[in-house]
Design a protein around this motif. Structure first.
Motif, mmCIF file in Angstrom:
data_model
loop_
_atom_site.group_PDB
_atom_site.id
_atom_site.type_symbol
_atom_site.label_atom_id
_atom_site.label_comp_id
_atom_site.label_asym_id
_atom_site.label_seq_id
_atom_site.Cartn_x
_atom_site.Cartn_y
_atom_site.Cartn_z
ATOM 1 N N TYR A 172 10.979 1.520 10.297
ATOM 2 C CA TYR A 172 12.429 0.964 9.669
ATOM 3 C C TYR A 172 13.262 1.703 10.722
ATOM 4 C CZ TYR A 172 16.560 2.324 6.252
ATOM 5 O OH TYR A 172 17.659 1.613 6.132
ATOM 6 N N CYS A 173 14.934 0.838 11.277
ATOM 7 C CA CYS A 173 15.716 1.794 12.665
ATOM 8 C C CYS A 173 16.816 0.936 11.698
ATOM 9 C CB CYS A 173 14.712 1.557 14.032
ATOM 10 S SG CYS A 173 14.695 -0.342 13.974
ATOM 11 N N ASP A 174 17.674 1.817 12.537
ATOM 12 C CA ASP A 174 19.142 1.019 11.905
ATOM 13 C C ASP A 174 19.746 0.315 13.497
ATOM 14 O OD1 ASP A 174 21.545 0.766 12.029
ATOM 15 O OD2 ASP A 174 22.372 2.863 11.223
ATOM 16 N N LEU A 175 19.255 -0.713 13.182
ATOM 17 C CA LEU A 175 19.862 -1.952 14.454
ATOM 18 C C LEU A 175 21.538 -1.206 15.170
ATOM 19 C CD1 LEU A 175 19.007 -5.648 13.288
ATOM 20 C CD2 LEU A 175 17.935 -3.708 15.453
ATOM 21 N N ASP A 180 31.732 -5.575 -0.913
ATOM 22 C CA ASP A 180 31.005 -5.412 -1.562
ATOM 23 C C ASP A 180 29.675 -5.351 -2.305
ATOM 24 O OD1 ASP A 180 32.155 -7.084 -2.189
ATOM 25 O OD2 ASP A 180 33.049 -7.117 -3.532
ATOM 26 N N ILE A 181 28.840 -6.101 -1.301
ATOM 27 C CA ILE A 181 27.750 -6.186 -1.898
ATOM 28 C C ILE A 181 26.707 -5.970 -0.230
ATOM 29 C CG2 ILE A 181 27.341 -8.732 -0.777
ATOM 30 C CD1 ILE A 181 26.904 -9.724 -3.161
ATOM 31 N N HIS A 182 25.486 -5.360 -1.247
ATOM 32 C CA HIS A 182 24.420 -5.646 -0.045
ATOM 33 C C HIS A 182 23.394 -6.422 -0.205
ATOM 34 C CE1 HIS A 182 25.590 -0.886 -0.358
ATOM 35 N NE2 HIS A 182 26.054 -1.036 -1.449
ATOM 36 N N MET A 183 22.805 -6.103 0.722
ATOM 37 C CA MET A 183 21.842 -7.851 0.558
ATOM 38 C C MET A 183 20.039 -7.268 1.318
ATOM 39 S SD MET A 183 23.199 -10.862 3.844
ATOM 40 C CE MET A 183 24.553 -10.362 2.654
ATOM 41 N N ILE A 184 19.501 -8.016 0.944
ATOM 42 C CA ILE A 184 17.835 -7.623 1.215
ATOM 43 C C ILE A 184 17.515 -8.857 1.416
ATOM 44 C CG2 ILE A 184 15.489 -6.839 1.079
ATOM 45 C CD1 ILE A 184 16.900 -4.691 -0.472
ATOM 46 N N LYS A 217 1.190 -1.294 0.297
ATOM 47 C CA LYS A 217 0.279 -0.069 -0.037
ATOM 48 C C LYS A 217 0.780 1.427 -0.023
ATOM 49 C CE LYS A 217 -3.613 -2.948 2.759
ATOM 50 N NZ LYS A 217 -4.200 -2.692 3.930
ATOM 51 N N ARG A 218 1.436 1.840 -1.712
ATOM 52 C CA ARG A 218 1.409 3.448 -1.332
ATOM 53 C C ARG A 218 3.184 3.071 -0.348
ATOM 54 N NH1 ARG A 218 -0.619 6.430 -4.257
ATOM 55 N NH2 ARG A 218 -2.082 6.150 -5.605
ATOM 56 N N LEU A 219 4.154 2.019 -0.501
ATOM 57 C CA LEU A 219 5.131 2.078 0.411
ATOM 58 C C LEU A 219 6.075 3.499 -0.506
ATOM 59 C CD1 LEU A 219 5.883 -1.606 0.340
ATOM 60 C CD2 LEU A 219 4.742 -0.201 1.831
ATOM 61 N N SER A 220 6.655 4.273 0.861
ATOM 62 C CA SER A 220 7.907 5.021 0.212
ATOM 63 C C SER A 220 9.008 5.002 1.554
ATOM 64 C CB SER A 220 7.353 6.569 0.145
ATOM 65 O OG SER A 220 6.145 6.567 -0.031
ATOM 66 N N GLY A 221 10.207 5.277 0.779
ATOM 67 C CA GLY A 221 11.454 5.428 1.634
ATOM 68 C C GLY A 221 12.632 5.299 0.504
ATOM 69 N N ARG A 222 13.366 5.621 1.397
ATOM 70 C CA ARG A 222 15.142 5.185 0.571
ATOM 71 C C ARG A 222 15.451 4.356 2.238
ATOM 72 N NH1 ARG A 222 17.194 9.660 -2.377
ATOM 73 N NH2 ARG A 222 18.417 9.741 -1.796
ATOM 74 N N PHE A 223 16.344 3.690 1.191
ATOM 75 C CA PHE A 223 16.941 1.972 2.730
ATOM 76 C C PHE A 223 18.306 2.267 1.746
ATOM 77 C CE2 PHE A 223 12.856 1.274 2.300
ATOM 78 C CZ PHE A 223 11.601 2.003 3.314
ATOM 79 N N SER A 224 19.419 2.307 2.619
ATOM 80 C CA SER A 224 20.880 2.466 2.249
ATOM 81 C C SER A 224 21.905 1.706 3.268
ATOM 82 C CB SER A 224 21.533 3.977 2.534
ATOM 83 O OG SER A 224 20.231 4.806 1.516
ATOM 84 N N GLY A 225 20.567 0.567 3.729
ATOM 85 C CA GLY A 225 21.830 -0.400 4.881
ATOM 86 C C GLY A 225 22.373 -1.114 3.550
ATOM 87 N N ARG A 226 23.934 -1.535 4.378
ATOM 88 C CA ARG A 226 24.573 -2.515 4.148
ATOM 89 C C ARG A 226 23.801 -3.907 3.950
ATOM 90 N NH1 ARG A 226 28.583 -3.458 1.008
ATOM 91 N NH2 ARG A 226 29.091 -1.611 1.102
ATOM 92 N N ALA A 227 23.506 -4.163 4.783
ATOM 93 C CA ALA A 227 22.391 -5.842 5.021
ATOM 94 C C ALA A 227 20.937 -4.876 5.434
ATOM 95 C CB ALA A 227 22.977 -6.984 6.683
ATOM 96 N N ILE A 228 19.759 -5.094 5.051
ATOM 97 C CA ILE A 228 18.569 -4.688 5.600
ATOM 98 C C ILE A 228 18.135 -5.810 5.399
ATOM 99 C CG2 ILE A 228 16.414 -3.467 4.708
ATOM 100 C CD1 ILE A 228 18.442 -1.748 3.112
ATOM 101 N N LEU A 246 13.494 -3.237 7.823
ATOM 102 C CA LEU A 246 12.184 -2.719 7.826
ATOM 103 C C LEU A 246 11.585 -3.608 7.889
ATOM 104 C CD1 LEU A 246 10.546 -0.300 5.917
ATOM 105 C CD2 LEU A 246 11.581 -2.306 3.895
ATOM 106 N N ILE A 247 10.221 -3.267 8.582
ATOM 107 C CA ILE A 247 9.074 -4.050 8.973
ATOM 108 C C ILE A 247 8.268 -4.077 8.415
ATOM 109 C CG2 ILE A 247 7.871 -4.793 11.016
ATOM 110 C CD1 ILE A 247 10.716 -3.710 12.843
ATOM 111 N N LEU A 248 7.364 -4.505 7.629
ATOM 112 C CA LEU A 248 6.425 -4.813 7.361
ATOM 113 C C LEU A 248 4.457 -4.752 7.621
ATOM 114 C CD1 LEU A 248 7.000 -5.682 3.353
ATOM 115 C CD2 LEU A 248 6.878 -3.105 4.156
ATOM 116 N N LYS A 249 4.021 -4.365 7.819
ATOM 117 C CA LYS A 249 2.933 -4.707 8.381
ATOM 118 C C LYS A 249 1.500 -4.659 7.494
ATOM 119 C CE LYS A 249 -0.494 -3.965 12.134
ATOM 120 N NZ LYS A 249 -0.911 -3.453 13.574
#
Lengths: 299, 309
Positions: free
Chosen positions: B216-219, B185-189, B21-32, B206-209
């Motif tokens: 969305y938080c930085d651990l 040199d690699i990102h992951m989701i 449902k209309r997700l918005s955001g910018r996510f830049s972590g190495r491992a999300i 990133l927590i979806l419900k």
């Protein structure tokens, strides 16, 4: 790097061109097919008839050989449209069996094992996937139909002279076009049916059903409704109609002259045959579009 | 810096059902880590980013490439380990991985070499010539990982990588994921409903419900901030110990039964607390950092409709 060094190292080198990647599954499939002794023998066996046809052409031009065999020169097979139609008719039967053996194994294992997402998660589209799988059949069936056919045409032209070739270019183009129409229909049907049922043996059986059971239904429809349009669901007949047009145009011969020809008086217009074949292709493409997906959505 | 994924009002529908449902955001972590209960839309989000689902509206960018217009570019930069069994049973492991490498554009010879390397790397070196149909569940998971990394992607999508693994196989998988992440040199989701997997492998979550972003938080930030919160269980603590702590710059709250809660200021080490306790003849029986676990974050996100943490 040696394989015993357990480090992950991403590939940084040059890549192959994007357009050529649809040939990768083709190569893998042919590697698999080569392992099947039965298919190899069947393929080699399918070349017996073209070799015999070449022998007929050679004999037809070799009076001393005919004399040795006690065959009067005037009574030997004449190398004409009917000869090439008969050649293609016989080869098309073998091509059908080859498709029934090979076709269902192209797509159904990927779908049954949920391997399609692995293909499509690469820079490799659904169209390329289908084109790759279809190319296997196109190459294989071409090697059984129009390629030897054109070789026979070339052999006859070599022995008969350029005049014969000039007067009969229609045969060469009909061999190519007629075979390609047949190959495309077979390939589309084989892929679409195997994508639909996802089960190799059943897909093979369905292919037989589409050709032979549907032909029976077509005849039944004609009988019950006293019409000729029942032939529209007889794919063999549709192909035969198109072939007759491609080979003979206005020089149509009597019924039963070539494979797939129906009784005279029951012919449907050529445009109707082309349209029906087009509908089959569109339906198969639609089915493939539905089934070949990264993920199947349950709505 | 280009975000790993950027969502712009991304909406995905299956028929009339709205899944994302209309997700918005910018996510830049190495491992999300992609967390959420079953049906939250985790796999749908991954499949949409890979171009398997067409967004009904909005779009997304993966490493700067639009998923609608540059699907091919997105797929050439990504590796995908699907959730379910995905293999061709009659193919040997190394042959499947080689096929996948070639489809990603590697020349024949290099694809073969990379396939062997990937297989040895995931610990299936001995089994690489066996047909995939004969592999155990754990081996199939490893083979799926091998095919995902064989071409050297910049972003790895791992959909429930520890599904169905026994504890030791799970540990092996987690260790491999950590190793790949730490290469730098690699990102992951990583999508999972197992909080522990995400906690051990990801630096952002990133927590979806119900198809929406719940949090969305930085651990790493969470862990860092939690490190300054301490709980002490003492014996003999008196006013002088508390005032001593305050002199060190700590904020102190006295709880029941000689329990103290304090916030360490920057520059003050835990060692200094022990020194102070020794000097004031106080026993520190237990000392623990406040641990706002991922489970707390997750539960908070599930309970909080706004998803603010």
């Amino acid at each position: 790097m040696a394989v015993y060094k357990k480090h992950y190292r991403g590939y940084q080198g040059p890549l192959t061109s994007a357009w050529s990647r649809f040939l990768v599954p083709v190569r893998y499939t042919f590697e698999d097919l080569n392992r099947s002794r039965f298919l190899t023998l069947f393929f080699l066996g399918s070349l017996i008839w073209p070799v015999l046809c070449a022998a007929f052409i050679w004999l037809g031009h070799n009076l001393s050989a005919l004399k040795l065999l006690n065959i009067p020169a005037g009574k030997f097979i004449s190398i004409d449209v009917l000869f090439f139609q008969t050649y293609l008719g016989f080869q098309s039967m073998l091509a059908f069996f080859m498709t029934a053996f090979v076709g269902p194994g192209l797509v159904s294992p990927d779908l049954a094992n949920n391997a399609v997402p692995l293909y499509l998660a690469r820079p490799f589209s659904r169209v390329e996937y289908v084109a790759g799988k279809m190319s296997v059949l196109v190459i294989l069936l071409s090697a059984m139909t129009w390629l030897p056919g054109l070789a026979l045409f070339g052999f006859q032209a070599y022995l008969e002279g350029n005049d014969w070739a000039g007067q009969n270019t229609r045969i060469a183009s009909a061999l190519f076009a007629g075979s390609m129409v047949y190959i495309l229909i077979l390939s589309f049907l084989a892929l679409a049916l195997s994508a639909w049922v996802k089960w190799r043996p059943v897909a093979g059986a369905l292919l037989f059903g589409v050709f032979f059971v549907a032909a029976g239904f077509g005849v039944a429809i004609n009988q019950v409704l006293r019409t000729k349009w029942g032939h529209l669901i007889n794919i063999s007949y549709l192909i035969g109609t198109v072939w007759t047009e491609l080979f003979e145009e206005k020089l149509r011969r009597g019924p039963g002259a070539v494979f797939f020809r129906v009784k005279s008086g029951e012919e449907i217009p050529v445009w109707a045959a082309w349209t029906a074949l087009g509908v089959v292709c569109v339906f198969c493409a639609w089915m493939l579009n539905k089934k070949i997906r990264g993920v199947e959505v349950v709505r | 810096m280009t975000p790993v994924i950027e969502l712009e009002n991304l909406e995905v529908r299956f028929g009339k059902r709205v899944i994302l449902k209309r997700l918005s955001g910018r996510f830049s972590g190495r491992a999300i880590g992609l967390l959420g209960p079953n049906g939250a839309g985790k796999s749908t989000l991954i499949n949409t980013l890979l171009g398997f689902h067409k967004p009904a509206s909005g779009t997304a960018r993966v490493l700067g490439h639009d998923i609608r217009k540059q699907t091919r570019a997105v797929r050439s930069l990504t590796g995908y380990m699907p959730e379910n069994d995905s293999f061709i049973a009659t193919m040997s492991g190394v042959r499947l991985v080689r096929l996948m490498a070639e489809l990603a554009g590697l020349p024949k010879q290099q694809a073969l070499e990379q396939a062997h390397e990937a297989f040895v790397y995931v610990g299936l070196g001995e089994a690489r010539y066996r047909n995939l149909g004969t592999y155990s569940l754990g081996m199939k998971q490893m083979a799926k990982l091998a095919q995902a990394i064989v071409h050297g992607p910049k972003l790895l999508f791992l959909d429930e990588p520890t599904n169905g693994l026994d504890p030791s196989a799970r540990q092996r998988m987690i260790r491999l994921i950590q190793e790949i992440r730490d290469q730098g040199d690699i990102h992951m989701i990583l999508s999972s409903h197992l909080l522990r997997d995400v906690e051990e492998t990801c630096d952002q979550v990133l927590i979806l419900k119900d198809g929406q972003i719940a949090a969305y938080c930085d651990l790493e930030d969470e862990r860092r901030s939690n490190r300054s919160f301490l709980e002490l269980e003492t014996r003999g603590a008196n006013g002088t110990f508390t005032s001593g702590l305050e002199q060190l710059g700590c904020e102190v709250a006295v709880g029941v039964g000689e329990r103290l809660k304090l916030v360490l200021p920057e520059g003050v080490e835990v060692r200094q607390l022990y020194e102070l306790a020794a000097a004031r003849n106080v026993q520190i029986r237990r000392l623990q950092h406040k641990r706002d676990s991922l489970e707390d974050i997750f539960l908070k996100a599930m309970g909080d409709a706004n998803g603010r943490l």
